[in-house]
Design a protein around this motif. Structure first.
Motif, PDB file in Angstrom:
ATOM      1  N   GLY A 112       0.806  -1.244   0.017  1.00 20.60           N
ATOM      2  CA  GLY A 112      -0.015  -0.044   0.057  1.00 20.60           C
ATOM      3  C   GLY A 112       0.907   1.209   0.078  1.00 20.60           C
ATOM      4  O   GLY A 112       1.034   2.049   0.941  1.00 20.60           O
ATOM      5  N   ASN A 180       1.727   0.920   5.957  1.00 15.65           N
ATOM      6  CA  ASN A 180       1.054   2.120   6.619  1.00 15.65           C
ATOM      7  C   ASN A 180      -0.165   1.831   6.001  1.00 15.65           C
ATOM      8  O   ASN A 180      -0.820   2.756   5.043  1.00 15.65           O
ATOM      9  CB  ASN A 180       1.740   3.390   6.322  1.00 15.65           C
ATOM     10  CG  ASN A 180       0.696   4.306   6.979  1.00 15.65           C
ATOM     11  OD1 ASN A 180      -0.191   3.919   7.977  1.00 15.65           O
ATOM     12  ND2 ASN A 180       0.685   5.523   6.502  1.00 15.65           N
ATOM     13  N   ALA A 203      -7.637   4.720   0.842  1.00 15.28           N
ATOM     14  CA  ALA A 203      -6.369   4.806   1.636  1.00 15.28           C
ATOM     15  C   ALA A 203      -6.511   4.969   3.069  1.00 15.28           C
ATOM     16  O   ALA A 203      -5.577   5.144   3.958  1.00 15.28           O
ATOM     17  CB  ALA A 203      -5.535   5.901   0.972  1.00 15.28           C
TER      18      ALA A 203
HETATM   19  N1  GLN Z   1       2.365   4.146   2.468  1.00 17.47           N
HETATM   20  C1  GLN Z   1       1.692   5.447   2.116  1.00 17.47           C
HETATM   21  C2  GLN Z   1       2.027   6.292   3.338  1.00 17.47           C
HETATM   22  O1  GLN Z   1       2.559   5.974   4.408  1.00 17.47           O
HETATM   23  C3  GLN Z   1       0.380   5.312   1.958  1.00 17.47           C
HETATM   24  C4  GLN Z   1      -0.582   4.924   2.999  1.00 17.47           C
HETATM   25  C5  GLN Z   1      -1.910   4.601   2.704  1.00 17.47           C
HETATM   26  O2  GLN Z   1      -2.550   5.217   1.510  1.00 17.47           O
HETATM   27  N2  GLN Z   1      -2.684   4.216   3.690  1.00 17.47           N
HETATM   28  O3  GLN Z   1       1.728   7.564   3.212  1.00 17.47           O
END
Ligand code: GLN
Length: 269
Positions: A112, A180, A203
Motif C-alpha cells: 500500500g 502503513n 487509503a
Molecule cells: N504508504 C503510504 C504512506 O504512508 C500510503 C499509505 C496509505 O495510503 N494508507 O503515506
C-alpha cells in the motif's frame, strides 16, 4: 500588502501560510523571510487568496501545492494518494534500523505504497536494498513511479506492482515487510472532517473496523518472508493491542514490539 503582512494576516497557521505563498511565488521560505517588505504582484496575490480560502474550506495544503515533504524529500501528491504524514517517518526509521541489522542487501516489500514515500525513502537511503512497492490503486502507483523518477531513485533499486496486499506478488523471500495501511474504522467521524474528507477513502479506511489490513498482513506475511525477517506496520494510536493480538495468533512471530511516535503515541508494531 507585503509578503510579511500577508503571512501574518491570512489567518492560517504559519507553516501553511509559508507553504502556500512559497508555492504561489515559486520561492522558498528563506526568500520569503528576506523579502518580507516586498509587495506581492497582483496575479500571485489573487492565487494566494484563492488557495487560502480552499485551505480554510478543509483542503489539505499538500493537494493545493501538489507536494509534501517527507524524510527530507519532496513527494508529489495528488488526491489519488494519501498525504504523507510525519508520524510515518517512524516507520521508515525503524525499517532502516531493522534492515541494517539484517545485512547489507535487504529485500523490502512495502504494501500500500500510496505516494511511495516509505518505499522510495528506503530505496534512496539504502542503494543496496531492493524495494518492491505495491498498491491496489493504479492512480496511486502512477504517482509513486513519478516520485521515484523525480527523486532519481534507481530503477534497479525499486519496482512497483499493482495488487491488493499479497495478491499479485511473485517474490516470496523478503527480509523486511512494511506497511502503513488504511486503518480508520468506516464509521469514524474523522473521515468526514477537514483534511481527511479530501483524501482517497480507500487509503484511509477498510470500510470495516480498521483492522482488516492487519488481519491479512499477520496471517500472510509468513509466506513471503525469510526466517528471521521483520514485519513493521503503522497503526492508529488505539490499535496497538489489537494488532499485537493478531500477530500473536498468527503462527511464527516472536518479539512483537510496540514503538511510539514523537508525540508519544503507540504507532508502529
Ligand atoms: N504508504 C503510504 C504512506 O504512508 C500510503 C499509505 C496509505 O495510503 N494508507 O503515506
Amino acid at each position: 500588502m507585503t509578503i510579511g503582512q500577508n503571512l501574518r494576516d491570512c489567518g492560517l497557521e504559519r507553516s501553511d501560510a509559508f507553504a502556500l505563498l512559497s508555492h504561489c511565488l515559486q520561492r522558498n521560505k528563506a526568500w520569503l523571510i528576506a523579502h518580507a517588505v516586498d509587495e506581492i504582484p497582483a496575479a500571485q496575490n489573487e492565487h494566494f487568496l484563492a488557495l487560502i480560502s480552499r485551505k480554510k474550506a478543509g483542503e489539505p495544503v499538500a493537494y493545493l501545492t501538489g507536494k509534501k515533504e517527507f524524510f527530507g524529500r519532496d513527494f508529489v501528491c495528488t488526491p489519488a494518494t494519501l498525504v504523507p504524514r510525519p508520524e510515518t517517518e517512524l516507520l521508515v526509521e525503524l525499517a532502516l534500523r531493522h534492515g541494517d541489522a539484517l545485512g547489507l542487501e535487504v529485500n523490502v516489500l512495502d504494501l500500500g505504497t500510496g505516494t511511495g514515500c516509505v518505499a522510495i525513502t528506503l530505496a534512496a537511503e539504502r542503494a543496496r536494498w531492493q524495494v518492491k512497492a505495491t498498491d491496489v490503486s493504479l492512480a496511486a502507483l502512477k504517482v509513486a513511479e513519478h516520485n521515484a523518477q523525480r527523486l532519481s531513485v534507481s530503477v534497479s533499486n525499486i519496482s512497483f506492482s499493482q495488487g491488493a496486499w499479497f495478491n499479485e506478488l511473485s517474490d516470496n523471500a523478503f527480509d523486511l515487510i512494511v506497511s502503513n495501511p488504511p486503518y480508520i474504522a468506516h464509521d469514524d467521524p474523522h473521515l468526514q472532517g477537514d483534511g481527511l474528507r479530501f483524501e482517497p477513502r480507500g487509503a484511509l479506511t477498510d470500510e470495516r473496523d480498521g483492522l482488516e489490513a492487519y488481519r491479512v498482513i499477520a496471517a500472510q506475511s509468513a509466506n513471503y518472508i525469510r526466517v528471521g525477517g521483520v514485519v513493521l506496520v503503522e497503526h492508529g494510536f488505539d490499535q496497538a493491542q489489537a494488532v499485537a493480538a493478531l500477530f500473536a495468533q498468527a503462527k511464527g512471530w516472536s518479539a512483537i514490539t510496540l514503538h511510539h511516535d514523537l508525540a508519544g503515541m503507540p504507532r508502529v508494531t
